[in-house]
Scaffold this motif. Structure first.
Motif, PDB file in Angstrom:
ATOM      1  N   SER A 191      -5.931  -3.815 -11.955  1.00 41.41           N
ATOM      2  CA  SER A 191      -7.238  -4.467 -11.975  1.00 41.41           C
ATOM      3  C   SER A 191      -7.945  -4.243 -10.648  1.00 41.41           C
ATOM      4  N   ALA A 192      -9.270  -4.082 -10.722  1.00 44.82           N
ATOM      5  CA  ALA A 192     -10.070  -3.914  -9.504  1.00 44.82           C
ATOM      6  C   ALA A 192     -10.567  -5.268  -8.995  1.00 44.82           C
ATOM      7  N   LYS A 193     -10.062  -6.369  -9.579  1.00 42.07           N
ATOM      8  CA  LYS A 193     -10.461  -7.707  -9.128  1.00 42.07           C
ATOM      9  C   LYS A 193      -9.507  -8.174  -8.025  1.00 42.07           C
ATOM     10  N   PRO A 194     -10.046  -8.430  -6.814  1.00 38.80           N
ATOM     11  CA  PRO A 194      -9.202  -8.769  -5.662  1.00 38.80           C
ATOM     12  C   PRO A 194      -8.303  -9.993  -5.866  1.00 38.80           C
ATOM     13  N   GLU A 195      -8.669 -10.903  -6.774  1.00 42.03           N
ATOM     14  CA  GLU A 195      -7.837 -12.099  -6.961  1.00 42.03           C
ATOM     15  C   GLU A 195      -6.609 -11.836  -7.843  1.00 42.03           C
ATOM     16  N   LYS A 196      -6.538 -10.661  -8.450  1.00 42.78           N
ATOM     17  CA  LYS A 196      -5.426 -10.339  -9.357  1.00 42.78           C
ATOM     18  C   LYS A 196      -4.222  -9.803  -8.579  1.00 42.78           C
ATOM     19  N   TYR A 197      -3.028 -10.169  -9.055  1.00 39.87           N
ATOM     20  CA  TYR A 197      -1.806  -9.690  -8.399  1.00 39.87           C
ATOM     21  C   TYR A 197      -1.659  -8.181  -8.465  1.00 39.87           C
ATOM     22  N   ALA A 198      -2.106  -7.568  -9.559  1.00 34.32           N
ATOM     23  CA  ALA A 198      -2.018  -6.110  -9.684  1.00 34.32           C
ATOM     24  C   ALA A 198      -2.823  -5.439  -8.569  1.00 34.32           C
ATOM     25  N   TYR A 199      -3.982  -6.008  -8.248  1.00 33.35           N
ATOM     26  CA  TYR A 199      -4.827  -5.493  -7.166  1.00 33.35           C
ATOM     27  C   TYR A 199      -4.076  -5.584  -5.836  1.00 33.35           C
ATOM     28  N   LYS A 200      -3.479  -6.757  -5.590  1.00 32.60           N
ATOM     29  CA  LYS A 200      -2.739  -6.979  -4.341  1.00 32.60           C
ATOM     30  C   LYS A 200      -1.558  -6.018  -4.248  1.00 32.60           C
TER      31      LYS A 200
ATOM     32  N   ILE B  30      -1.274  -2.965  -5.629  1.00 36.15           N
ATOM     33  CA  ILE B  30      -1.755  -1.611  -5.328  1.00 36.15           C
ATOM     34  C   ILE B  30      -2.053  -1.497  -3.832  1.00 36.15           C
ATOM     35  N   THR B  31      -2.757  -2.485  -3.308  1.00 36.27           N
ATOM     36  CA  THR B  31      -3.133  -2.471  -1.894  1.00 36.27           C
ATOM     37  C   THR B  31      -1.898  -2.408  -0.996  1.00 36.27           C
ATOM     38  N   LEU B  32      -0.903  -3.230  -1.293  1.00 36.87           N
ATOM     39  CA  LEU B  32       0.306  -3.277  -0.475  1.00 36.87           C
ATOM     40  C   LEU B  32       1.160  -2.010  -0.636  1.00 36.87           C
ATOM     41  N   LEU B  33       1.234  -1.487  -1.848  1.00 38.21           N
ATOM     42  CA  LEU B  33       1.979  -0.236  -2.077  1.00 38.21           C
ATOM     43  C   LEU B  33       1.376   0.896  -1.233  1.00 38.21           C
ATOM     44  N   VAL B  34       0.043   0.979  -1.227  1.00 35.20           N
ATOM     45  CA  VAL B  34      -0.652   2.011  -0.455  1.00 35.20           C
ATOM     46  C   VAL B  34      -0.390   1.800   1.042  1.00 35.20           C
ATOM     47  N   GLU B  35      -0.512   0.538   1.495  1.00 36.93           N
ATOM     48  CA  GLU B  35      -0.253   0.213   2.909  1.00 36.93           C
ATOM     49  C   GLU B  35       1.150   0.626   3.328  1.00 36.93           C
ATOM     50  N   LYS B  36       2.104   0.461   2.415  1.00 41.97           N
ATOM     51  CA  LYS B  36       3.510   0.770   2.726  1.00 41.97           C
ATOM     52  C   LYS B  36       3.846   2.245   2.520  1.00 41.97           C
ATOM     53  N   GLY B  37       2.839   3.054   2.170  1.00 44.28           N
ATOM     54  CA  GLY B  37       3.027   4.491   2.106  1.00 44.28           C
ATOM     55  C   GLY B  37       3.566   5.063   0.802  1.00 44.28           C
ATOM     56  N   HIS B  38       3.493   4.297  -0.282  1.00 46.05           N
ATOM     57  CA  HIS B  38       3.946   4.818  -1.577  1.00 46.05           C
ATOM     58  C   HIS B  38       2.809   5.544  -2.289  1.00 46.05           C
ATOM     59  N   SER B  39       3.162   6.549  -3.116  1.00 41.79           N
ATOM     60  CA  SER B  39       2.161   7.197  -3.972  1.00 41.79           C
ATOM     61  C   SER B  39       1.924   6.246  -5.123  1.00 41.79           C
ATOM     62  N   VAL B  40       0.665   5.966  -5.427  1.00 41.54           N
ATOM     63  CA  VAL B  40       0.363   4.990  -6.466  1.00 41.54           C
ATOM     64  C   VAL B  40      -0.531   5.589  -7.537  1.00 41.54           C
ATOM     65  N   LEU B  41      -0.192   5.301  -8.789  1.00 38.60           N
ATOM     66  CA  LEU B  41      -1.041   5.623  -9.926  1.00 38.60           C
ATOM     67  C   LEU B  41      -1.314   4.293 -10.597  1.00 38.60           C
ATOM     68  N   ALA B  42      -2.479   4.183 -11.222  1.00 45.07           N
ATOM     69  CA  ALA B  42      -2.840   2.898 -11.814  1.00 45.07           C
ATOM     70  C   ALA B  42      -3.479   3.092 -13.181  1.00 45.07           C
ATOM     71  N   ILE B  43      -3.043   2.267 -14.132  1.00 50.53           N
ATOM     72  CA  ILE B  43      -3.644   2.262 -15.465  1.00 50.53           C
ATOM     73  C   ILE B  43      -4.018   0.820 -15.781  1.00 50.53           C
ATOM     74  N   GLY B  44      -5.261   0.637 -16.228  1.00 48.60           N
ATOM     75  CA  GLY B  44      -5.734  -0.699 -16.553  1.00 48.60           C
ATOM     76  C   GLY B  44      -6.739  -0.639 -17.691  1.00 48.60           C
TER      77      GLY B  44
END
Length: 121
Positions: free
Chosen positions: A12-21, A23-37
């Motif tokens: 989700s592109a909504k900042p209050e959603k856990y999925a959003y959080k 994605i943000t943390l995975l990217v910060e920690k250096g993981h390759s991320v793909l997202a389907i929503g």
């Protein structure tokens, strides 16, 4: 730390959603991320796809879909052959654990955010 290619399912592109959080943390920690929503959007530079695209070499699929919504993705997830599927709080699904086990895919009931912040991802 090893980069674990991760698919966030139920993104989700909504900042209050856990999925959003997540994605943000995975990217910060250096993981390759793909997202389907359900809705297209972008989080931390990651585009959210709205279709289940064929993927390879996925380490982890982290679920942000309730069990009823997961049914549509059973075959997709099994065909993707991830090393593990993370069931975040609220996504627990014993029926799906069995299917994953039959296909030699590890399932883990855990919060992606907790795993990442405690360096156990």
């Amino acid at each position: 730390m090893k980069n674990k290619k991760t698919l966030v399912l139920g993104a989700s592109a909504k900042p209050e959603k856990y999925a959003y959080k997540a994605i943000t943390l995975l990217v910060e920690k250096g993981h390759s991320v793909l997202a389907i929503g359900q809705n297209a959007g972008e989080v931390a530079g990651i585009k959210i796809q709205t279709k289940a695209i064929p993927l390879k070499n996925i380490d982890t699929i982290t679920l942000y879909l309730n069990p009823a919504s997961q049914k549509d993705y059973y075959n997709y997830i099994v065909d993707t052959k991830p090393k593990r599927v993370l069931f975040n709080p609220g996504t627990e699904n014993p029926e799906f654990y069995q299917l994953l086990e039959l296909n030699n895919i590890k399932s883990e009931v855990a919060c992606t955010l907790v795993l990442l912040t405690t360096n156990r991802y």
